[in-house]
Write an enzyme that holds these catalytic residues in place. Structure first.
Site, PDB file in Angstrom:
ATOM      1  N   CYS A 353       0.787  -1.238   0.000  1.00 44.77           N
ATOM      2  CA  CYS A 353       0.000   0.000   0.000  1.00 44.77           C
ATOM      3  C   CYS A 353       0.820   1.291   0.000  1.00 44.77           C
ATOM      4  O   CYS A 353       0.453   2.241  -0.716  1.00 44.77           O
ATOM      5  CB  CYS A 353      -1.030  -0.014   1.121  1.00 44.77           C
ATOM      6  N   ARG A 382       6.941 -11.566   4.843  1.00 50.02           N
ATOM      7  CA  ARG A 382       6.594 -11.409   6.248  1.00 50.02           C
ATOM      8  C   ARG A 382       7.157 -12.582   7.047  1.00 50.02           C
ATOM      9  O   ARG A 382       7.152 -13.722   6.578  1.00 50.02           O
ATOM     10  CB  ARG A 382       5.074 -11.330   6.434  1.00 50.02           C
ATOM     11  N   GLN A 400       0.340 -10.939  -3.181  1.00 56.83           N
ATOM     12  CA  GLN A 400      -1.025 -10.469  -2.934  1.00 56.83           C
ATOM     13  C   GLN A 400      -1.669 -10.011  -4.233  1.00 56.83           C
ATOM     14  O   GLN A 400      -1.030  -9.347  -5.047  1.00 56.83           O
ATOM     15  CB  GLN A 400      -1.022  -9.302  -1.949  1.00 56.83           C
ATOM     16  N   ASP A 402      -3.387  -7.498  -4.918  1.00 61.81           N
ATOM     17  CA  ASP A 402      -3.658  -6.260  -4.200  1.00 61.81           C
ATOM     18  C   ASP A 402      -4.313  -5.229  -5.107  1.00 61.81           C
ATOM     19  O   ASP A 402      -4.071  -5.199  -6.322  1.00 61.81           O
ATOM     20  CB  ASP A 402      -2.330  -5.692  -3.686  1.00 61.81           C
ATOM     21  N   HIS A 404      -5.808  -0.883  -4.675  1.00 58.80           N
ATOM     22  CA  HIS A 404      -6.168   0.265  -3.847  1.00 58.80           C
ATOM     23  C   HIS A 404      -6.988   1.224  -4.695  1.00 58.80           C
ATOM     24  O   HIS A 404      -6.624   1.529  -5.827  1.00 58.80           O
ATOM     25  CB  HIS A 404      -4.925   0.956  -3.299  1.00 58.80           C
ATOM     26  N   LYS A 484     -13.241  -3.520   8.168  1.00 60.46           N
ATOM     27  CA  LYS A 484     -13.065  -4.322   6.960  1.00 60.46           C
ATOM     28  C   LYS A 484     -14.186  -5.343   6.813  1.00 60.46           C
ATOM     29  O   LYS A 484     -14.879  -5.688   7.775  1.00 60.46           O
ATOM     30  CB  LYS A 484     -11.719  -5.044   6.978  1.00 60.46           C
ATOM     31  N   HIS A 530      -8.443  -0.505   0.574  1.00 61.41           N
ATOM     32  CA  HIS A 530      -7.553  -1.640   0.309  1.00 61.41           C
ATOM     33  C   HIS A 530      -8.444  -2.841   0.014  1.00 61.41           C
ATOM     34  O   HIS A 530      -9.416  -3.070   0.727  1.00 61.41           O
ATOM     35  CB  HIS A 530      -6.710  -1.990   1.538  1.00 61.41           C
TER      36      HIS A 530
END
Length: 657
Positions: A353, A382, A400, A402, A404, A484, A530
Site C-alpha cells: 500500500c 513477512r 497479494q 492487491d 487500492h 473491513k 484496500h
C-alpha cells in the site's frame, strides 16, 4: 423435578420477585436474584425443549446452567443444533478426557489446559512416557464409562488463595501458575464425578449430553507457547452430539488427507519447498507456474475490464516509508530486519500500500480523476514462526492480488458495492459459491477519529445490505487503520478459508498528506480502499488444490490434454497432433513411450489429466483422435480442430464445474 438426569427445584412462590428474565421468544418471568439459568429453563421450557438445551446466551454471552442471574436480562437457549453448542460440547469432552487420563495414569500425569478449537478440542498433559494408539483405546473406553454415569458438571467458586492451596496439595503446578497469573479474587472450579478442574466454563449440564467422540492424534506443545518452558503432550480429539455426525467428520478427515495440497502439489509437480532455499519460500515448478500464469492472466484481464490499471512496485524501500504509514508500529514483529544501503536503512516490503500512495503522489490530483483504481500482483515478505508454516497456506514470501482505490467520500459506498460484485464473480469463476461474510469493527489498538471509523463502518454495512448479503459482526477485528469486510470461502469439505478482504482507510491519506483539488478549488483528502479478492496467490492456489482435489477446471488446469499412442507406428502422427495443439495454445503433453495403453491411461488419470487423446492406426488414417475424459467416459473420435473447439468452448464456462 427430574430433567436429563438432573434435579432442579424451584419454589413457585419465588417466581414473583426481584428480576425480570426475558426469553428469546419474548416470554418473560420474574425470578429471585441468584436463580440459576438451569432453574429458569426447568420452570419455563417444555420437556422436549429441555432435552435439546445444553447452555444459554445471557445478554450475548454463552453461559451454562450453573450461572446465577443478578440483574434483568435476556436469555436464549443454546440447543444442540445451535452454532454455539458444539463448542460447549467439545470443551466439556476435553474435561472428560482429562478425567479419564487422570483415572488411568494417576499422579504420573499433570494436566494443563483443554479448550475447544475449530472442529474439536485438545488437552495438554505432562507425562514422561509418550501416549500411544493403545493409550487412546484405554482413554476412550474410560471416557465412555464416565459419560454413561450422567454426572453433572458442577461449578464452585473459590477464592484464589483457596484454589491455589488445593492445586498445590494435588501437585498441579500448571493450575497454580494460571491462577497466580490471573490476579483475580476468585476462580471457578468444575467438578465431574471425583475430577475437578480450573475452568471458566461454560459446560454441558451433564455428561449424558456427550453423544460421540474420537481421539485423533497427539503432538508436542510448549506450555503456554513458550519455547523455554515444559514440552507437553497435546491430545487432539473431536466430539458431536450423535454418531452419524462424527462418522461424517471422520470421513472428511480422511478425504482431507487425500486432498492435502502438499501431497497433491508433489504428485502433480506444482511446487516444492526445500530447506536449502529456506522454510516458507515456495518454488513453483513448470506445471504449477503454468497454472499460476493462467490465473494471473485471467486476473489481469478482468481488472482491465473492470476499469483498473496495473502497477508494478519495488521489493524494498526506505524504512521510513513504513514508519510514516504506521505499519512499523503495529506489525514490526512480522517484518524482516532492515538493511543498510549507502548509510540508509531499507526494508523488504511486507505490504504494497505505501507504494501505491507513492504513485498517487506522482502528480497533482483533481476531483475529476476519481475514482482511481490501481491493482498489483505484488510479492511481499513477512516473518512467520517456523511452527506456523504450512505448505502454501502459510508462507514467508507470497504474492497479494492487491488493489487500492482512491475515491471521494460520496463515491465510497458505490466503490465498495462494485468491489463486492467483482469479488463474488472472481470466486464463482474458480468454483466457490459458498462463503461466510464478516464485518470487522474497530480494535482497541487503532488510529483515527471516531467519526471516520463510523463513516467507514457504515459504508461497508450499507454496501453489504444493498447487495443483500448476510453477514456477521466480528467485534474488534478490524485493522488498525479501519474496518473491513472479510469473505471466508467454503471448500468441498465445508472448511472455511480466509481469502478476500475489503478495508476502508482514512489513515494513510492523512499520514501521507494526500489531497486533491475539489470542484470548489479547495484541497480535500481522498479515501483509500484496500482490497484483495484472492488474498495471496499461494494460499488461494493451495485452497484450489484441496477444493478440486487436483482435478482442476479445464480453463486453468496446467495440462489440458495428453496424447497417448497405441504402438510405435503412430509416433510421427502423435508428434503432428502435438504440434497442432501447441500452435492452438492448448496445454498438451505427449506420452509416446513403448508402453501398454492401459498403463499410460492409468498414469494420466493419476495426475488428473482432463483429456486423453488416444491415437491408433485408425485415428492416424482418418486424421482424428479418440477422446477419453478423466472420469473414464469416451467421446466420439474427432479431428484436432474439433477438439480445440471443444476445449475453447469449455474454457468459456468458468465456474460451471
Amino acid at each position: 423435578m427430574l430433567i436429563f438426569g438432573l434435579y432442579f427445584s424451584i419454589d413457585p412462590k419465588k417466581l414473583m420477585s426481584d428480576i425480570t428474565v426475558t426469553i428469546a421468544d419474548g416470554e418473560s418471568t420474574q425470578v429471585p436474584i441468584s436463580t440459576t439459568v438451569g432453574e429458569v429453563f426447568v420452570a419455563l421450557q417444555s420437556n422436549k425443549q429441555r432435552k435439546r438445551t445444553v447452555a444459554a446466551i445471557l445478554n450475548g454471552e454463552v453461559v451454562d446452567f450453573n450461572t446465577p442471574l443478578s440483574t434483568d436480562c435476556t436469555l436464549s437457549p443454546v440447543t444442540i443444533d445451535s452454532p454455539e453448542a458444539l463448542s460447549v460440547l467439545r470443551h466439556s469432552t476435553a474435561h472428560i478426557m482429562a478425567h479419564a487420563v487422570r483415572d488411568i495414569y494417576g499422579s504420573d500425569v499433570k494436566v494443563a489446559i483443554g479448550p475447544s478449537v475449530d472442529n474439536g478440542f485438545y488437552y495438554d498433559f505432562l507425562r514422561s512416557d509418550p501416549f500411544t494408539p493403545e493409550d487412546f483405546e484405554k482413554i476412550e473406553a474410560r471416557m465412555l464409562e464416565i459419560v454413561r454415569t450422567g454426572s453433572l458438571f458442577e461449578k464452585t467458586l473459590y477464592s484464589s488463595a483457596e484454589a491455589i492451596a488445593r492445586f498445590e496439595k494435588e501437585e498441579e503446578k500448571y493450575k497454580v501458575e494460571l491462577i497466580q497469573d490471573l490476579d483475580v479474587e476468585e476462580v471457578s472450579i468444575y467438578t465431574v464425578g471425583d475430577f475437578a478442574d480450573l475452568c471458566r466454563g461454560p459446560h454441558l449440564p451433564s455428561t449424558s449430553f456427550i453423544g460421540a467422540f474420537k481421539l485423533l492424534r497427539v503432538a508436542g506443545a510448549y506450555w503456554r507457547g513458550d519455547e523455554k518452558k515444559d514440552v507437553l503432550q497435546r491430545i487432539y480429539g473431536t466430539a458431536f452430539f450423535d454418531s452419524k455426525a462424527l462418522r461424517k467428520h471422520l470421513n472428511n478427515i480422511e478425504e482431507a488427507k487425500k486432498r492435502d495440497h502438499r501431497k497433491l502439489g508433489k504428485e502433480l509437480e506444482l511446487f516444492t519447498m526445500q530447506d536449502s532455499i529456506g522454510p516458507g519460500l515456495p518454488l513453483w515448478l513448470p506445471k504449477g507456474a503454468r497454472m499460476r500464469h493462467q490465473i494471473e492472466e485471467f486476473w489481469k484481464a478482468e481488472h482491465y475490464r473492470h476499469d483498473y490499471e496495473l502497477l508494478y512496485t519495488p521489493h524494498i524501500a526506505r524504512q521510513d516509508l513504513w514508519k510514516t504509514s504506521g505499519h512499523l508500529d503495529f506489525y514490526a514483529d512480522s517484518m524482516y530486519a532492515g538493511m543498510d544501503i549507502d548509510g540508509v536503512t531499507y526494508q523488504i516490503k511486507p505490504m504494497n500500500c505505501p507504494f501505491h500512495v507513492g504513485v498517487y503522489k506522482a502528480k497533482k490530483r483533481s476531483y475529476r480523476d476519481f475514482p482511481l483504481r490501481w491493482c498489483e500482483l505484488g510479492t511481499v515478505y513477512r516473518y512467520e514462526r517456523a511452527g506456523a508454516l504450512h505448505g502454501l497456506m502459510r508462507v514467508r514470501s507470497f504474492t497479494q492480488d492487491d488493489a487500492h482505490i482512491f475515491c471521494r467520500p460520496e463515491q465510497l459506498e458505490d466503490e465498495i458495492f462494485n468491489i463486492l460484485d467483482f469479488n463474488l464473480f472472481i470466486l464463482k469463476s474458480f468454483g466457490f459459491s459458498e462463503y461466510d461474510i464478516y464485518l470487522s469493527t474497530r480494535p482497541e489498538k487503532s488510529v483515527g477519529t471516531d467519526e471516520n471509523w463510523d463513516k467507514s463502518t457504515n459504508a461497508l454495512k450499507l454496501a453489504l445490505e444493498k447487495k443483500g448479503l448476510k453477514y456477521e459482526i466480528d467485534p474488534g477485528e478490524g485493522v488498525f487503520y479501519g474496518p473491513k469486510i472479510d469473505i471466508k470461502i467454503k471448500d468441498q469439505l465445508g472448511r472455511s478459508w480466509q481469502c478476500s478482504t475489503v478495508q476502508v482507510d482514512f489513515n494513510l491519506p492523512e499520514r501521507f498528506e494526500l489531497s486533491y483539488v475539489g470542484s470548489d478549488n479547495s484541497e480535500h483528502q481522498p479515501i483509500m480502499i484496500h482490497r484483495a479478492l484472492m488474498g495471496s496467490l499461494e494460499r488461494f492456489i493451495g485452497v484450489l488444490i484441496e477444493h478440486h482435489a487436483g482435478a482442476f477446471p479445464l480453463w486453468f488446469s496446467p495440462v489440458q490434454a495428453r496424447i497417448l499412442n497405441i504402438t510405435d507406428d503412430q509416433i510421427e502422427y502423435g508428434e503432428k497432433v502435438y504440434a497442432e495443439l501447441r500452435a492452438a495454445d492448448i496445454r498438451v503433453e505427449k506420452d509416446l513411450r513403448n508402453e501398454k495403453l492401459n498403463y499410460k491411461i492409468r498414469e494420466a488419470q493419476l495426475v488428473k489429466t482432463p483429456y486423453m487423446l488416444i491415437i491408433g492406426d485408425k485415428e492416424k488414417e482418418d486424421g482424428t483422435v479418440t477422446v477419453r475424459m478423466r472420469n473414464g467416459k469416451n467421446l466420439d473420435p474427432m479431428t484436432v480442430q474439433e477438439f480445440v473447439a471443444l476445449v475453447l468452448e469449455e474454457c468459456q464456462h468458468k465456474g460451471d464445474a
